[in-house]
Design a protein around this motif. Structure first.
Motif, short mmCIF file in Angstrom:
data_model
loop_
_atom_site.label_atom_id
_atom_site.label_comp_id
_atom_site.label_asym_id
_atom_site.label_seq_id
_atom_site.Cartn_x
_atom_site.Cartn_y
_atom_site.Cartn_z
N ALA A 74 0.84 -1.20 0.00
CA ALA A 74 0.00 0.00 0.00
C ALA A 74 0.87 1.25 0.00
O ALA A 74 1.89 1.30 0.69
N PRO A 75 0.51 2.26 -0.79
CA PRO A 75 1.26 3.52 -0.73
C PRO A 75 1.15 4.12 0.66
O PRO A 75 0.09 4.04 1.29
N GLU A 76 2.24 4.69 1.13
CA GLU A 76 2.22 5.27 2.46
C GLU A 76 1.41 6.56 2.46
O GLU A 76 1.31 7.25 1.45
N ALA A 77 0.84 6.87 3.60
CA ALA A 77 0.09 8.11 3.75
C ALA A 77 1.03 9.29 3.56
O ALA A 77 2.24 9.18 3.72
N ALA A 78 0.44 10.43 3.21
CA ALA A 78 1.24 11.63 2.96
C ALA A 78 2.12 11.94 4.17
O ALA A 78 1.75 11.69 5.31
N LEU A 79 3.30 12.48 3.89
CA LEU A 79 4.20 12.88 4.97
C LEU A 79 3.50 13.84 5.92
O LEU A 79 2.79 14.74 5.48
N MET A 80 3.69 13.62 7.20
CA MET A 80 3.00 14.42 8.20
C MET A 80 3.46 15.87 8.19
O MET A 80 4.56 16.18 7.78
N ASN A 81 2.59 16.72 8.67
CA ASN A 81 2.95 18.11 8.88
C ASN A 81 4.09 18.17 9.90
O ASN A 81 3.99 17.59 10.98
N PRO A 82 5.19 18.85 9.57
CA PRO A 82 6.30 18.93 10.51
C PRO A 82 5.91 19.52 11.86
O PRO A 82 6.61 19.35 12.85
N ASN A 83 4.77 20.22 11.93
CA ASN A 83 4.33 20.76 13.21
C ASN A 83 3.91 19.65 14.18
O ASN A 83 3.87 19.86 15.39
N ASP A 84 3.56 18.45 13.63
CA ASP A 84 3.33 17.29 14.50
C ASP A 84 4.69 16.71 14.86
O ASP A 84 5.03 15.58 14.51
N HIS A 85 5.46 17.50 15.56
CA HIS A 85 6.90 17.31 15.68
C HIS A 85 7.30 15.91 16.12
O HIS A 85 7.98 15.19 15.40
N LEU A 86 6.88 15.51 17.30
CA LEU A 86 7.36 14.25 17.84
C LEU A 86 6.83 13.05 17.07
O LEU A 86 7.60 12.16 16.70
N LEU A 87 5.53 13.00 16.81
CA LEU A 87 4.95 11.85 16.12
C LEU A 87 5.53 11.71 14.72
O LEU A 87 5.87 10.60 14.29
N ALA A 88 5.67 12.83 14.01
CA ALA A 88 6.23 12.78 12.66
C ALA A 88 7.65 12.21 12.68
O ALA A 88 8.00 11.34 11.88
N LYS A 89 8.47 12.71 13.61
CA LYS A 89 9.84 12.22 13.69
C LYS A 89 9.91 10.76 14.10
O LYS A 89 10.71 9.99 13.57
N ALA A 90 9.06 10.37 15.04
CA ALA A 90 9.07 8.99 15.53
C ALA A 90 8.65 8.02 14.44
O ALA A 90 9.30 6.99 14.22
#
Length: 487
Positions: A74-90
């Motif tokens: 499955a294609p991955e979901a769009a890259l998260m907003n960098p403002n979702d700092h911790l979750l996006a990085k994790a």
């Protein structure tokens, strides 16, 4: 799934709507199997369907991946907003380094948070723990390898990040109700050529492959990149999360019938396979949802659905080439970059003609600091460009600058323009390609000025506001419109 009603999701599931592929998964309670929305299997009744945001959530709930639609593709979901700092990085760290991460504590320490806080953030958003998310990433990577390659099961276990074959067999059997060997017997279709493997990475169609291939071909660096018979090939240098260096090569081609890119990887890169695959996704903008972009861009005469933003595999390599290209032609920049590679790149052996080196690292450039102006001057690089490249290398090496997702493009551009010789155009271009920033707009670019003539810069910026937050796609479309006029 809380934000969207189950009735809506079920209608999307019944319609096999590709726009939702990778955005949710459907667990079938009568079979305990979970599927992608595009699965070709007979549809279950709504009362037998449960909906999940991630594959990990489906697996924790007791569902096994479908062998027909293969959730790992499955294609991955769009890259998260960098403002979702911790979750996006994790999430990015887990997906990129799933083959090398040893513990939750290691993830938390690298992110600068406690493992307790990391667990809380994951549970709030995904209803699973970071370790459960990591486990699913590993299992699905292993399933992909078992199905599409003939790689020995032990090598599959090690590549996917399991500490032992025994641990791998036990967990695979527990989660998927069959052993790795059983899966290969039932569903394995892959082959393994000497010294390489091939896997698929899903995308949401349509995908204008030739368009992005033409972009890369025009900017290919001799010794590092080659375009052959509709395939993209390049050398690769990847540093593991523990700091070990790995070298090899990749080849990428489209399989339109299955909506995947086929990625061939040299076996030398197996220890960092998850990193390589993540970089390929960013290189070819596989996170893009073309339907959503098109809704904003459809009034643009030159925009064609399926266009992608060209990313990059090595941010330093791409940034140096961008700096070399300031105020000269694309071809001229390519010539200078090729000279830098031939003189200072690391030679590697590959079975592919034309792939001979990897690009020098920031540390390599810093090691030359005392004589860099003289050495680069002999290659035809002017002094101001040399100073800019050295300053960029130092900023990256000292962690004053981050050119890897999910860094905040706005913040990194502020750091970029502090470097003498990097202006707004270069900073935005680097952010667009290295950080997959979707909202760059290069109003000072010669090609953009030509495409939007007779507008002045203020008029161009005002006009481009209608394309937010997808102005990077507008840039690609405007560049392509000029190419079509030339043709």
């Amino acid at each position: 799934m809380e934000q969207i009603s189950e009735d809506y999701l079920y209608r999307a599931f019944m319609a096999k709507d590709s726009r939702f592929d990778g955005r949710f998964f459907v667990g079938i309670t009568s079979t305990h199997i979970y599927c992608r929305p595009v699965c070709k299997a007979k549809r279950a009744k709504q009362k037998n369907c449960r909906f999940f945001t991630t594959a990990a959530e489906a697996e924790v709930a007791g569902f096994r991946p479908c062998l027909l639609c293969r959730p790992e593709l499955a294609p991955e979901a769009a890259l998260m907003n960098p403002n979702d700092h911790l979750l996006a990085k994790a999430v990015n760290m887990i997906e990129e380094h799933c083959g090398n991460i040893s513990s939750l504590k290691e993830i938390a320490e690298k992110l600068g948070y406690s493992d307790r806080h990391l667990r809380r953030v994951f549970n709030e958003e995904y209803h699973v723990s970071p370790i459960q998310y990591l486990q699913t990433c590993r299992l699905l990577l292993a399933k992909n390898l078992l199905t599409d390659t003939n790689l020995p099961v032990l090598d599959v276990a090690m590549t996917a990040g399991f500490g032992s074959l025994r641990r791998f067999n036990s967990l695979f059997k527990k989660q998927y109700n069959l052993t790795p060997t059983d899966l290969r017997k039932r569903n394995g279709t892959g082959n393994k050529e000497e010294g390489q493997i091939t896997l698929g990475l899903g995308y949401r169609p349509p995908y204008r492959w030739q368009e992005i291939l033409d972009f890369f071909e025009m900017r290919a660096i001799k010794g590092i990149e080659v375009i052959q018979e509709g395939h993209y090939l390049r050398t690769v240098h990847v540093k593991s999360i523990q700091g070990a260096d790995y070298y090899g090569w990749i080849k990428v081609r489209p399989d339109e019938e299955k909506s995947v890119l086929k990625v061939t990887v040299s076996e030398s890169l197996l220890p960092v396979l998850s990193q390589v695959l993540k970089k390929v996704r960013q290189l070819f903008d596989l996170y893009c949802d073309p339907e959503i972009v098109y809704e904003t861009m459809k009034n643009m005469d030159n925009f064609l659905i399926g266009s992608r933003i060209p990313g990059c595999f090595d941010p330093f390599e791409m940034s140096v080439r961008a700096i070399l290209g300031q105020q000269i032609t694309v071809q001229g920049a390519g010539t200078l970059a090729a000279r830098v590679v031939e003189k200072y790149g690391k030679p590697i052996e590959t079975p592919i003609d034309g792939l001979t080196h990897v690009f020098p690292t920031p540390a390599d450039i810093i090691d030359l600091a005392d004589t860099l102006e003289e050495q680069f001057g002999k290659l035809g690089v002017i002094r101001t460009r040399t100073k800019t490249i050295l300053a960029l290398a130092e900023a990256l090496e000292n962690n004053e600058l981050t050119l890897e997702f999910p860094a905040d493009p706005e913040e990194e551009m502020k750091q970029l323009v502090k470097i003498s010789g990097i202006g707004k155009w270069t900073a935005q271009y680097i952010a667009m390609r290295a950080l997959n920033w979707t909202d760059a707009f290069l109003e000072t670019d010669v090609g953009i000025k030509k495409a939007l003539a007779p507008m002045n810069q203020k008029e161009m910026l005002d006009w481009a506001n209608q394309w937010r937050p997808w102005r990077s796609y507008a840039i690609v479309a405007l560049w392509n419109s000029l190419k079509k006029k030339e043709d």
